[in-house]
Structures are given as C-alpha cells and as structure tokens.
Design an enzyme around this catalytic site. Sequence first.
Site, PDB file in Angstrom:
ATOM      1  N   ASN A  32      -9.619  -1.831 -32.483  1.00  0.00           N
ATOM      2  CA  ASN A  32     -10.636  -1.803 -33.538  1.00  0.00           C
ATOM      3  C   ASN A  32     -12.042  -1.900 -32.969  1.00  0.00           C
ATOM      4  O   ASN A  32     -12.436  -1.069 -32.175  1.00  0.00           O
ATOM      5  CB  ASN A  32     -10.342  -2.883 -34.584  1.00  0.00           C
ATOM      6  CG  ASN A  32      -9.719  -2.307 -35.837  1.00  0.00           C
ATOM      7  OD1 ASN A  32     -10.188  -1.306 -36.371  1.00  0.00           O
ATOM      8  ND2 ASN A  32      -8.653  -2.918 -36.323  1.00  0.00           N
TER       9      ASN A  32
ATOM     10  N   ASN B 279      -7.170   5.153 -34.323  1.00  0.00           N
ATOM     11  CA  ASN B 279      -7.778   4.245 -35.284  1.00  0.00           C
ATOM     12  C   ASN B 279      -9.295   4.273 -35.119  1.00  0.00           C
ATOM     13  O   ASN B 279      -9.924   5.251 -35.475  1.00  0.00           O
ATOM     14  CB  ASN B 279      -7.207   2.823 -35.116  1.00  0.00           C
ATOM     15  CG  ASN B 279      -7.523   1.936 -36.300  1.00  0.00           C
ATOM     16  OD1 ASN B 279      -7.392   2.365 -37.441  1.00  0.00           O
ATOM     17  ND2 ASN B 279      -7.938   0.707 -36.039  1.00  0.00           N
TER      18      ASN B 279
ATOM     19  N   GLU C  88     -13.513   3.344 -43.484  1.00  0.00           N
ATOM     20  CA  GLU C  88     -13.564   2.855 -42.100  1.00  0.00           C
ATOM     21  C   GLU C  88     -14.603   3.649 -41.308  1.00  0.00           C
ATOM     22  O   GLU C  88     -15.099   4.676 -41.751  1.00  0.00           O
ATOM     23  CB  GLU C  88     -12.199   3.021 -41.426  1.00  0.00           C
ATOM     24  CG  GLU C  88     -11.408   1.736 -41.240  1.00  0.00           C
ATOM     25  CD  GLU C  88     -11.926   0.845 -40.115  1.00  0.00           C
ATOM     26  OE1 GLU C  88     -13.056   1.078 -39.627  1.00  0.00           O
ATOM     27  OE2 GLU C  88     -11.217  -0.088 -39.732  1.00  0.00           O
TER      28      GLU C  88
ATOM     29  N   ASP D 119     -11.784  -7.001 -37.524  1.00  0.00           N
ATOM     30  CA  ASP D 119     -11.522  -5.566 -37.647  1.00  0.00           C
ATOM     31  C   ASP D 119     -12.636  -4.818 -36.924  1.00  0.00           C
ATOM     32  O   ASP D 119     -12.738  -4.879 -35.706  1.00  0.00           O
ATOM     33  CB  ASP D 119     -11.407  -5.202 -39.127  1.00  0.00           C
ATOM     34  CG  ASP D 119     -10.733  -3.867 -39.373  1.00  0.00           C
ATOM     35  OD1 ASP D 119     -11.016  -2.905 -38.639  1.00  0.00           O
ATOM     36  OD2 ASP D 119      -9.944  -3.747 -40.314  1.00  0.00           O
TER      37      ASP D 119
END
Length: 297
Positions: free
Chosen positions: A149, A108, A15, A201
């Site tokens: 995100n 995140n 990520e 995402d």
Amino acid sequence: MEPYVQTVSNSSLSEGPHWNADKQELYYVDITGQFVNRYVPATGERTRARIDQGEVSMVMPVQGQENRYVIGVGKTLQLMEWDGRSTTPTSLTTMFTVEPDNPGISFNDGKCDTKGRLWAGTFSAQPIASLYRVTNTIQQVVSNVGTSNGIAWNKANTLMYYIDTPTRKVDVFDFNDEEGTISNRRTVFDFNTSGESGSPDGMNIDSDDNLWVACWGGSQIIHVDPTVGRKIGSVSLPTSNITSIAFGGPNLDVMYVTSASDGLSDAQKLEQPAAGSLFQITNTGVRGQGGGNNFGF
C-alpha cells in the site's frame, strides 16, 4: 480552525489519488467499479473512464506525453490513452504482466519517485505479494508482502516510507535516489503497539516530512512524526474504510482522501452513506511537498 471535510463524489472502492499540478486536477480509481476518475476542483468537473478489462488499481500520467497514463489492471500494468472526458479509453497497451501463473496476485497501490520510476505493489490473501520497481523494465524489490500500500519519500529523497497493510506497521527504507535502491528496513510507527484503530492503507507526506496515513477500518487519517514514531494529530471522517491521501490545490494545502464502501455490510452502508466518497479536507495547517510525480520511462 478545525479541518473542514467536504464530500466531492462517491464510488465503491476509491483509491490511489494522484494530483496533477500542471493541470490542477486529480485522478483516482474505483477499483471494483473499474473506473479511472478525473476531478477538476476549480470547475467541479468530474469525468470517468470505464476499464472493461478488469479491476483498476492505480493511475499516474506519463511525463511529457499528453493524455497517456500508466494504470494497474489485474496482474498487468497498462499504458492508457485517454482524453480525460470520454467514458472509455482510446487505447490500452500492456506494458508488463507479473506472476501469470499465480491467480491470487493483483496490482494494488503505486507511486512514482522524483526520477519517474514507478514503485508498484501487489496484494494477495497470503503473504506472497511483492513491491516492484518499474522503469523500462520491471524488477521485484520486496517479497513476502500481504497487501502493498502506501509509499512516500522525504524531501531529501534519502528515505522511502512503506506500508504492508496486514502487518499494521509503517516501515521505512534507506533510499538511494540515484540508483533507485532501498535497504535497511525498519518500523517507524506500529498500530499494534500504539493501540491505533484500523490498519494503515495509503499514505502521503507533508512539507514538514511528517506522514499522513489513511486508516482502513479506523474512520480517520492520522498525522505521524516518523522521527519519533508518534502520532501528532488526526482527522476523523464519516466512514470506516479510509484508503489513501493526496495533497492538491494551487498551494498544495488541500487534502484529497479516498474511501471505500467495499468491506461494509448492508447495515453499515446504510449507517455510512458517505462510504466510498472522495473527501476534500481544508484548514489542516499543513501543505504537501508537491504534486504526484509522473511516470518518466
């Protein structure tokens, strides 16, 4: 020419790719593997540092401070000192902690704007997460989020695009660059009504102000013109869970795309050996607006 997809490396849950234009190298994280990764395309060098304190969710350099990075670790934002080659950081110092009494919250995705402010979001199984603006203080700017995100800004720095994955929508705010404020949220692309596969995402934006959106569960990245809310292209990838995108290379014409093996069954992992890979995509015909912005406070 068709886009060319090449597998660079493999992780569990890759990520947050961030291109450092000054050093011509890419940073990204393996969330569940608890690694900060570094990749130098010119030499093929790959290094990583293990973060023992917990799952790591984002990484971006600190402007003007060699070997210093901001990373997300669980509920905290940490200042990491790392030489880029050792297998462990030199040091980690907690900058901020959010919602210490809520065990379901964790950081995140995050990204810095051109002024060096960090916009860092959290996720939760319930829509009680947030998006924060981080300078020398931390302030909640969006609440009732499920999984914060992708973030991207247009060239004029008048719009900030934003993804809360469970909504399956790409939204936009009016953005005041001088004050670092957002307002007037509305949707520019809706996976629900467009019939698009997967869920949005991570995200990036090209030099034409068109969006590139990673599709978790969709085996693709899609190219979206946000002015008309229409998909104008896509690139298929050999695994289901695509997580994020960064433009890199000397001409910003290479896409680095992260993916995840997390969320797949054992059978699916056998069918998708590239799951969790970092992909390098060329021949797309587009360029990014610039390298990733660094944290500047």
